[in-house]
Scaffold this motif. Structure first.
Motif, PDB file in Angstrom:
ATOM      1  N   PHE A  40       0.852  -1.174   0.000  1.00  0.00           N
ATOM      2  CA  PHE A  40       0.000   0.000   0.000  1.00  0.00           C
ATOM      3  C   PHE A  40       0.899   1.238   0.000  1.00  0.00           C
ATOM      4  O   PHE A  40       2.123   1.142   0.107  1.00  0.00           O
ATOM      5  CB  PHE A  40      -0.949   0.009   1.212  1.00  0.00           C
ATOM      6  N   SER A  41       0.277   2.380  -0.140  1.00  0.00           N
ATOM      7  CA  SER A  41       1.019   3.645  -0.144  1.00  0.00           C
ATOM      8  C   SER A  41       0.559   4.512   1.016  1.00  0.00           C
ATOM      9  O   SER A  41      -0.612   4.498   1.396  1.00  0.00           O
ATOM     10  CB  SER A  41       0.796   4.407  -1.458  1.00  0.00           C
ATOM     11  N   ILE A  42       1.501   5.248   1.577  1.00  0.00           N
ATOM     12  CA  ILE A  42       1.172   6.149   2.670  1.00  0.00           C
ATOM     13  C   ILE A  42       2.005   7.424   2.506  1.00  0.00           C
ATOM     14  O   ILE A  42       3.233   7.362   2.371  1.00  0.00           O
ATOM     15  CB  ILE A  42       1.430   5.474   4.040  1.00  0.00           C
ATOM     16  N   TRP A  43       1.312   8.561   2.486  1.00  0.00           N
ATOM     17  CA  TRP A  43       1.978   9.849   2.323  1.00  0.00           C
ATOM     18  C   TRP A  43       2.869   9.876   1.074  1.00  0.00           C
ATOM     19  O   TRP A  43       3.956  10.434   1.077  1.00  0.00           O
ATOM     20  CB  TRP A  43       2.805  10.197   3.555  1.00  0.00           C
ATOM     21  N   GLY A  44       2.417   9.199   0.032  1.00  0.00           N
ATOM     22  CA  GLY A  44       3.144   9.180  -1.223  1.00  0.00           C
ATOM     23  C   GLY A  44       4.328   8.233  -1.259  1.00  0.00           C
ATOM     24  O   GLY A  44       5.089   8.222  -2.245  1.00  0.00           O
ATOM     25  N   TYR A  45       4.489   7.438  -0.213  1.00  0.00           N
ATOM     26  CA  TYR A  45       5.618   6.499  -0.151  1.00  0.00           C
ATOM     27  C   TYR A  45       5.094   5.074  -0.284  1.00  0.00           C
ATOM     28  O   TYR A  45       4.145   4.689   0.397  1.00  0.00           O
ATOM     29  CB  TYR A  45       6.376   6.662   1.167  1.00  0.00           C
ATOM     30  N   ASP A  46       5.714   4.288  -1.177  1.00  0.00           N
ATOM     31  CA  ASP A  46       5.282   2.913  -1.412  1.00  0.00           C
ATOM     32  C   ASP A  46       5.769   1.998  -0.290  1.00  0.00           C
ATOM     33  O   ASP A  46       6.964   1.935   0.001  1.00  0.00           O
ATOM     34  CB  ASP A  46       5.831   2.394  -2.744  1.00  0.00           C
ATOM     35  N   ILE A  47       4.854   1.299   0.326  1.00  0.00           N
ATOM     36  CA  ILE A  47       5.194   0.320   1.361  1.00  0.00           C
ATOM     37  C   ILE A  47       5.294  -1.053   0.708  1.00  0.00           C
ATOM     38  O   ILE A  47       4.333  -1.536   0.104  1.00  0.00           O
ATOM     39  CB  ILE A  47       4.142   0.299   2.490  1.00  0.00           C
ATOM     40  N   GLN A  48       6.460  -1.668   0.841  1.00  0.00           N
ATOM     41  CA  GLN A  48       6.713  -2.968   0.232  1.00  0.00           C
ATOM     42  C   GLN A  48       6.889  -4.029   1.311  1.00  0.00           C
ATOM     43  O   GLN A  48       6.958  -3.726   2.514  1.00  0.00           O
ATOM     44  CB  GLN A  48       7.961  -2.898  -0.649  1.00  0.00           C
ATOM     45  N   VAL A  49       6.950  -5.288   0.862  1.00  0.00           N
ATOM     46  CA  VAL A  49       7.086  -6.405   1.803  1.00  0.00           C
ATOM     47  C   VAL A  49       8.340  -6.248   2.660  1.00  0.00           C
ATOM     48  O   VAL A  49       8.334  -6.529   3.861  1.00  0.00           O
ATOM     49  CB  VAL A  49       7.124  -7.747   1.044  1.00  0.00           C
ATOM     50  N   LYS A  50       9.429  -5.772   2.052  1.00  0.00           N
ATOM     51  CA  LYS A  50      10.678  -5.650   2.810  1.00  0.00           C
ATOM     52  C   LYS A  50      10.556  -4.646   3.952  1.00  0.00           C
ATOM     53  O   LYS A  50      11.234  -4.769   4.982  1.00  0.00           O
ATOM     54  CB  LYS A  50      11.839  -5.261   1.904  1.00  0.00           C
ATOM     55  N   HIS A  51       9.670  -3.674   3.809  1.00  0.00           N
ATOM     56  CA  HIS A  51       9.471  -2.706   4.880  1.00  0.00           C
ATOM     57  C   HIS A  51       8.824  -3.354   6.101  1.00  0.00           C
ATOM     58  O   HIS A  51       9.079  -2.956   7.242  1.00  0.00           O
ATOM     59  CB  HIS A  51       8.621  -1.534   4.383  1.00  0.00           C
ATOM     60  N   LEU A  52       7.981  -4.361   5.855  1.00  0.00           N
ATOM     61  CA  LEU A  52       7.395  -5.110   6.970  1.00  0.00           C
ATOM     62  C   LEU A  52       8.468  -5.912   7.699  1.00  0.00           C
ATOM     63  O   LEU A  52       8.434  -6.051   8.931  1.00  0.00           O
ATOM     64  CB  LEU A  52       6.293  -6.040   6.462  1.00  0.00           C
ATOM     65  N   PHE A  53       9.432  -6.447   6.933  1.00  0.00           N
ATOM     66  CA  PHE A  53      10.545  -7.154   7.551  1.00  0.00           C
ATOM     67  C   PHE A  53      11.364  -6.210   8.423  1.00  0.00           C
ATOM     68  O   PHE A  53      11.789  -6.566   9.528  1.00  0.00           O
ATOM     69  CB  PHE A  53      11.436  -7.789   6.478  1.00  0.00           C
ATOM     70  N   TYR A  54      11.596  -4.992   7.930  1.00  0.00           N
ATOM     71  CA  TYR A  54      12.342  -4.005   8.708  1.00  0.00           C
ATOM     72  C   TYR A  54      11.602  -3.670  10.001  1.00  0.00           C
ATOM     73  O   TYR A  54      12.224  -3.509  11.066  1.00  0.00           O
ATOM     74  CB  TYR A  54      12.555  -2.730   7.890  1.00  0.00           C
ATOM     75  N   LEU A  55      10.283  -3.544   9.894  1.00  0.00           N
ATOM     76  CA  LEU A  55       9.479  -3.248  11.077  1.00  0.00           C
ATOM     77  C   LEU A  55       9.575  -4.381  12.094  1.00  0.00           C
ATOM     78  O   LEU A  55       9.723  -4.134  13.302  1.00  0.00           O
ATOM     79  CB  LEU A  55       8.016  -3.021  10.670  1.00  0.00           C
ATOM     80  N   ALA A  56       9.474  -5.630  11.608  1.00  0.00           N
ATOM     81  CA  ALA A  56       9.604  -6.787  12.505  1.00  0.00           C
ATOM     82  C   ALA A  56      10.989  -6.817  13.146  1.00  0.00           C
ATOM     83  O   ALA A  56      11.139  -7.185  14.323  1.00  0.00           O
ATOM     84  CB  ALA A  56       9.347  -8.076  11.728  1.00  0.00           C
ATOM     85  N   TRP A  57      12.014  -6.428  12.386  1.00  0.00           N
ATOM     86  CA  TRP A  57      13.382  -6.365  12.902  1.00  0.00           C
ATOM     87  C   TRP A  57      13.453  -5.397  14.088  1.00  0.00           C
ATOM     88  O   TRP A  57      13.999  -5.728  15.147  1.00  0.00           O
ATOM     89  CB  TRP A  57      14.313  -5.918  11.785  1.00  0.00           C
ATOM     90  N   ILE A  58      12.875  -4.213  13.917  1.00  0.00           N
ATOM     91  CA  ILE A  58      12.912  -3.200  14.972  1.00  0.00           C
ATOM     92  C   ILE A  58      12.145  -3.654  16.208  1.00  0.00           C
ATOM     93  O   ILE A  58      12.617  -3.508  17.347  1.00  0.00           O
ATOM     94  CB  ILE A  58      12.349  -1.867  14.449  1.00  0.00           C
ATOM     95  N   VAL A  59      10.960  -4.236  15.985  1.00  0.00           N
ATOM     96  CA  VAL A  59      10.153  -4.712  17.112  1.00  0.00           C
ATOM     97  C   VAL A  59      10.900  -5.810  17.870  1.00  0.00           C
ATOM     98  O   VAL A  59      10.923  -5.834  19.111  1.00  0.00           O
ATOM     99  CB  VAL A  59       8.787  -5.219  16.616  1.00  0.00           C
ATOM    100  N   GLY A  60      11.536  -6.722  17.128  1.00  0.00           N
ATOM    101  CA  GLY A  60      12.316  -7.788  17.760  1.00  0.00           C
ATOM    102  C   GLY A  60      13.461  -7.234  18.588  1.00  0.00           C
ATOM    103  O   GLY A  60      13.740  -7.728  19.691  1.00  0.00           O
ATOM    104  N   CYS A  61      14.126  -6.200  18.082  1.00  0.00           N
ATOM    105  CA  CYS A  61      15.218  -5.566  18.824  1.00  0.00           C
ATOM    106  C   CYS A  61      14.718  -4.989  20.148  1.00  0.00           C
ATOM    107  O   CYS A  61      15.377  -5.104  21.189  1.00  0.00           O
ATOM    108  CB  CYS A  61      15.865  -4.460  17.996  1.00  0.00           C
ATOM    109  N   LEU A  62      13.548  -4.367  20.104  1.00  0.00           N
ATOM    110  CA  LEU A  62      12.976  -3.780  21.322  1.00  0.00           C
ATOM    111  C   LEU A  62      12.637  -4.856  22.347  1.00  0.00           C
ATOM    112  O   LEU A  62      12.885  -4.689  23.545  1.00  0.00           O
ATOM    113  CB  LEU A  62      11.729  -2.968  20.971  1.00  0.00           C
ATOM    114  N   ILE A  63      12.086  -5.971  21.868  1.00  0.00           N
ATOM    115  CA  ILE A  63      11.719  -7.067  22.781  1.00  0.00           C
ATOM    116  C   ILE A  63      12.970  -7.670  23.421  1.00  0.00           C
ATOM    117  O   ILE A  63      13.027  -7.896  24.636  1.00  0.00           O
ATOM    118  CB  ILE A  63      10.916  -8.140  22.031  1.00  0.00           C
ATOM    119  N   PHE A  64      13.983  -7.941  22.603  1.00  0.00           N
ATOM    120  CA  PHE A  64      15.221  -8.518  23.123  1.00  0.00           C
ATOM    121  C   PHE A  64      15.919  -7.540  24.066  1.00  0.00           C
ATOM    122  O   PHE A  64      16.512  -7.949  25.068  1.00  0.00           O
ATOM    123  CB  PHE A  64      16.152  -8.906  21.971  1.00  0.00           C
TER     124      PHE A  64
END
Length: 381
Positions: free
Chosen positions: A81-105
């Protein structure tokens, strides 16, 4: 120097191969008995730096791959999907999961850290005169003894050292002889004065950042093993054969008493008996085989070469998905600044054009030749 998804994946795979070689080395008792630690540590420092900085350098040679990698990149760049004119791709979800995992650890690690800090704060220093004397006998300079706190508790299952500026040695309620306590203190003090706690903290930070990479967790455990072996070697080096056997017996005795408790430990302290890092039998054989280690040292230099090879390979080469169609590859063309250029996309990748015809896409823009880069086709002269 650029950080891309391709560079992270390449470094993860190639460094993973180096880690597997390290794992094989440290599971071979014959090699362990002949280790020369300065050579091994030099390789591990290079490997650690490469994992921490998984970037693509200007001298890195890009190797295009037409199978598997293009499919992986296509999946990762799938538009969601797109948000504020920026294309959100599958890899961006991976980056988000990476950040969330870092916070949990990070939360898990900090909870353990403050738990130990609390134990230091409320802990009562031991009043056992035998233990206090053993500590004074173990330390080189008695004046340095004031820097350390000795806290004995039934909640502790193995001796361990914690803290850099205000170090504390936690002691279990174990039945040990004065000589055994002295060996234990020499071991923990060797960890402290070699800076092993700094290494431990760096390894913890690395596993927090790369929580998703199993090779990083394996590397952390293997380096912890090397630290224990190096410390054992530092303790037994001035000892005679009978004293080395006494030290080995101390390892077995402490290991037996630890198994009777089976409590948890923290990754931010260094313990006398490690937790699931490697067999106590390996340390026992290492300690008692000291005389054999002096005979052969060349083997260590040879076995670490594969570690250095895969590490240096990750610096020199990067495998990247090829976007050029096979039909286009039948004709050989030469890309020059006069006939080709690149257009930088909003997602950081680069479209390659030859004589105004689209050839393909490069994630990093490193294609082995320097071409003009424009923001859009309208900017092309």
């Amino acid at each position: 120097m650029s950080l891309t998804t391709s560079s992270i994946l390449n470094v993860s795979v190639l460094s993973g191969m180096a880690v597997l070689v390290l794992w094989l080395i440290l599971n071979n008792q014959r090699i362990i008995n002949q280790l020369t630690f300065h050579v091994l540590f030099s390789c591990l420092v290079v490997l650690f730096i490469r994992i921490v900085l998984p970037v693509e350098y200007k001298f890195t040679v890009t190797i295009p791959v037409e199978h598997i990698l293009p499919n992986i990149r296509k999946f990762c760049t799938t538009h969601i999907f797109s948000i504020w004119g920026y294309d959100i791709q599958v890899k961006h979800l991976f980056y988000l999961a990476w950040i969330v995992g870092c916070l949990i650890f990070s939360f898990h690690v900090l909870r353990g850290f403050f738990s130990l800090k609390r134990s230091v704060k409320i802990g009562t220093p031991t009043n056992d005169s035998m233990i206090q004397k053993a500590f004074i006998d173990a330390i080189d300079n008695p004046k340095k003894a004031k820097k350390f706190r000795l806290i004995q508790s039934k909640e502790i299952e193995t001796p361990m050292i914690f803290g850099i500026w205000k170090p504390c040695i936690f002691l279990p309620e174990a039945k040990l002889s004065p000589k055994e306590w002295q060996y234990i203190f020499r071991h923990e003090l060797s960890h402290y004065y070699h800076g092993d706690l700094y290494i431990k903290y760096l390894l913890t930070l690395l596993t927090v950042v790369y929580w998703w990479n199993p090779f990083v967790h394996i590397l952390s455990k293997q380096i912890s093993k090397v630290l224990e072996l190096r410390t054992d070697y530092a303790v037994i080096r001035p000892l005679n054969n009978d004293e080395r056997l006494d030290y080995a017996s101390c390892l077995l005795n402490m290991s037996k008493q630890r198994l009777e408790k089976q409590k948890s430990n923290t990754r931010l302290a260094i313990s006398f008996i490690g937790f699931k890092q490697f067999s106590i039998a390996q340390r026992f054989h290492f300690v008692t085989a000291e005389s054999d280690r002096k005979k052969k040292r060349l083997s260590t230099h040879i076995v670490v070469l594969p570690i250095l090879f895969f590490t240096l390979l990750s610096f020199c080469f990067i495998f990247e998905a090829s976007s050029i169609k096979p039909a286009d590859a039948e004709e050989t063309i030469e890309l020059t600044p006069d006939n080709a250029y690149m257009i930088k996309n909003p997602n950081g990748s680069y479209d390659i054009y030859y004589e105004d015809h689209y050839l393909g896409n490069s994630e990093s823009g490193n294609i082995g030749v320097t071409l003009p880069i424009y923001d859009s086709k309208e900017d092309v002269p």
